[in-house]
Design a protein around this motif. Structure first.
Motif, PDB file in Angstrom:
ATOM      1  N   LYS A 274       0.849  -1.076   0.135  1.00  0.00           N
ATOM      2  CA  LYS A 274       0.135  -0.082   0.242  1.00  0.00           C
ATOM      3  C   LYS A 274       0.541   1.288   0.046  1.00  0.00           C
ATOM      4  O   LYS A 274       0.474   2.210  -0.894  1.00  0.00           O
ATOM      5  CB  LYS A 274      -1.105  -0.018   1.298  1.00  0.00           C
ATOM      6  CG  LYS A 274      -1.867   1.205   1.149  1.00  0.00           C
ATOM      7  CD  LYS A 274      -3.018   1.481   2.657  1.00  0.00           C
ATOM      8  CE  LYS A 274      -3.395   2.392   2.599  1.00  0.00           C
ATOM      9  NZ  LYS A 274      -4.389   2.309   3.957  1.00  0.00           N
ATOM     10  N   ASP A 275       1.658   1.644   1.105  1.00  0.00           N
ATOM     11  CA  ASP A 275       2.553   2.447   1.367  1.00  0.00           C
ATOM     12  C   ASP A 275       3.312   2.737  -0.623  1.00  0.00           C
ATOM     13  O   ASP A 275       2.862   3.766  -0.897  1.00  0.00           O
ATOM     14  CB  ASP A 275       3.848   2.325   2.104  1.00  0.00           C
ATOM     15  CG  ASP A 275       3.420   2.508   3.420  1.00  0.00           C
ATOM     16  OD1 ASP A 275       2.184   3.088   3.516  1.00  0.00           O
ATOM     17  OD2 ASP A 275       3.756   1.806   4.293  1.00  0.00           O
ATOM     18  N   LEU A 276       4.339   1.507  -0.985  1.00  0.00           N
ATOM     19  CA  LEU A 276       4.658   1.963  -2.012  1.00  0.00           C
ATOM     20  C   LEU A 276       3.836   2.421  -3.537  1.00  0.00           C
ATOM     21  O   LEU A 276       4.059   3.200  -4.708  1.00  0.00           O
ATOM     22  CB  LEU A 276       5.412   0.462  -2.873  1.00  0.00           C
ATOM     23  CG  LEU A 276       6.579   0.155  -1.679  1.00  0.00           C
ATOM     24  CD1 LEU A 276       6.779  -1.695  -2.168  1.00  0.00           C
ATOM     25  CD2 LEU A 276       7.452   1.199  -2.522  1.00  0.00           C
ATOM     26  N   LYS A 277       2.532   1.600  -3.058  1.00  0.00           N
ATOM     27  CA  LYS A 277       1.462   1.868  -4.323  1.00  0.00           C
ATOM     28  C   LYS A 277       1.380   3.896  -3.821  1.00  0.00           C
ATOM     29  O   LYS A 277       0.526   4.618  -5.299  1.00  0.00           O
ATOM     30  CB  LYS A 277      -0.225   1.417  -4.463  1.00  0.00           C
ATOM     31  CG  LYS A 277       0.422  -0.008  -4.853  1.00  0.00           C
ATOM     32  CD  LYS A 277      -1.046  -0.598  -4.531  1.00  0.00           C
ATOM     33  CE  LYS A 277      -0.683  -2.096  -5.478  1.00  0.00           C
ATOM     34  NZ  LYS A 277      -2.113  -2.897  -5.542  1.00  0.00           N
ATOM     35  N   GLU A 278       1.162   4.125  -2.980  1.00  0.00           N
ATOM     36  CA  GLU A 278       0.519   5.711  -2.167  1.00  0.00           C
ATOM     37  C   GLU A 278       1.659   6.466  -2.935  1.00  0.00           C
ATOM     38  O   GLU A 278       1.779   7.470  -3.109  1.00  0.00           O
ATOM     39  CB  GLU A 278       0.629   6.012  -1.083  1.00  0.00           C
ATOM     40  CG  GLU A 278      -0.860   4.858  -0.638  1.00  0.00           C
ATOM     41  CD  GLU A 278      -1.038   5.303   0.592  1.00  0.00           C
ATOM     42  OE1 GLU A 278      -0.187   5.557   1.897  1.00  0.00           O
ATOM     43  OE2 GLU A 278      -2.340   5.019   0.818  1.00  0.00           O
TER      44      GLU A 278
END
Length: 283
Positions: A274-278
């Motif tokens: 999720k962090d990487l996508k954001e």
């Protein structure tokens, strides 16, 4: 200077050495971390600092646009593999991808690094060389010579702690398995120091020459892009053995997870994905 653009040596599944909850903070403040790290090696002029900041921001933007999505895909694949049972071949492939990620970043950063080094004054070059030499000396001074048995014991605990960060409490069987497999690892401190000192000697020689930018690029290609050529054959052999052993440890651990450990791992991987996508920037 090579370490200025490298966030540490690639280890087996570096995701297991990260804290997912702090990843976004670290990534969003890489400019601050890079300047703090660079300051340990050389004091730049205002013009050099501006050029470095511009180059770093361009690299950071490029990384957001092109690399984070690659990391996301790899983590999604890893999660799928672990949940159905990961093979040694798949772990090896994951490790190859990890190393490739670093190589891509290194090559992207290389032109800016060469340009920065070429702009350094004689005083600044001496500062860089002296600082690296001082760091190497400090490593040697801080190194405690311990018995093989003590080294294995400490390595066993370190490996267990790495897994605990992502899996929680390990079972007795898992602890025993990690320690048994870790016995195949070999300490490489002396070999690594020989390599670092040899790399430093090469850098010192290059910085002492009055070369134009094109000549610098040729000389630095070997130092930056081909560091393995400076390692002894024994060092390469031991490193390969340690890498193979790390792969085996990871594969065995991932296939011995309890339901609770697997659930915890999935949640942490989901958070990191999720962090990487954001953080990623759509192109």
């Amino acid at each position: 200077m090579q370490r200025i653009i490298k966030n540490g040596i690639v280890v087996i599944f570096s995701a297991f050495l990260l804290s997912a909850c702090s990843f976004s903070f670290i990534y969003n403040h890489l400019d601050w971390w890079s300047n703090w790290y660079l300051d340990d090696y050389v004091t730049l002029s205002q013009d050099q600092q501006q050029r470095f900041d511009t180059a770093f921001n361009e690299l950071h933007t490029w990384h957001r646009q092109t690399q984070l999505s690659e990391y996301t895909r790899q983590l999604i694949t890893l999660k799928t593999q672990v949940n159905r049972g990961i093979t040694l071949e798949e772990v090896n492939a994951q490790l190859v991808n990890l190393k490739q990620h670093w190589l891509v970043v290194r090559e992207q950063a290389k032109p800016a690094l060469i340009s920065l080094v070429h702009s350094l004054s004689s005083r600044q070059r001496k500062q860089v060389v002296d600082e690296i030499a001082s760091n190497n000396e400090a490593r040697i001074d801080d190194y405690d010579e311990i018995s093989q048995e003590q080294w294995f014991s400490e390595t066993c605990i370190e490996r267990q702690d790495q897994f605990k960060k992502w899996l929680g409490k390990l079972t007795k069987g898992q602890k025993v398995e990690v320690c048994q497999l870790a016995k195949s690892l070999t300490p490489t401190f002396n070999h690594r120091m020989y390599y670092l000192i040899k790399w430093h000697s090469g850098l010192k020689q290059v910085l002492a020459m009055g070369l134009d930018k094109q000549q610098y690029e040729v000389m630095f290609t070997e130092l930056i892009s081909e560091p393995e050529s400076l390692k002894s054959e024994q060092h390469k052999t031991l490193s390969k053995n340690n890498s193979d052993t790390s792969v085996k440890i990871f594969q065995v651990m991932m296939n011995s997870l309890t339901d609770k450990q697997l659930n915890r791992l999935n949640n942490k991987l989901d958070d990191l994905i999720k962090d990487l996508k954001e953080l990623a920037i759509d192109t």
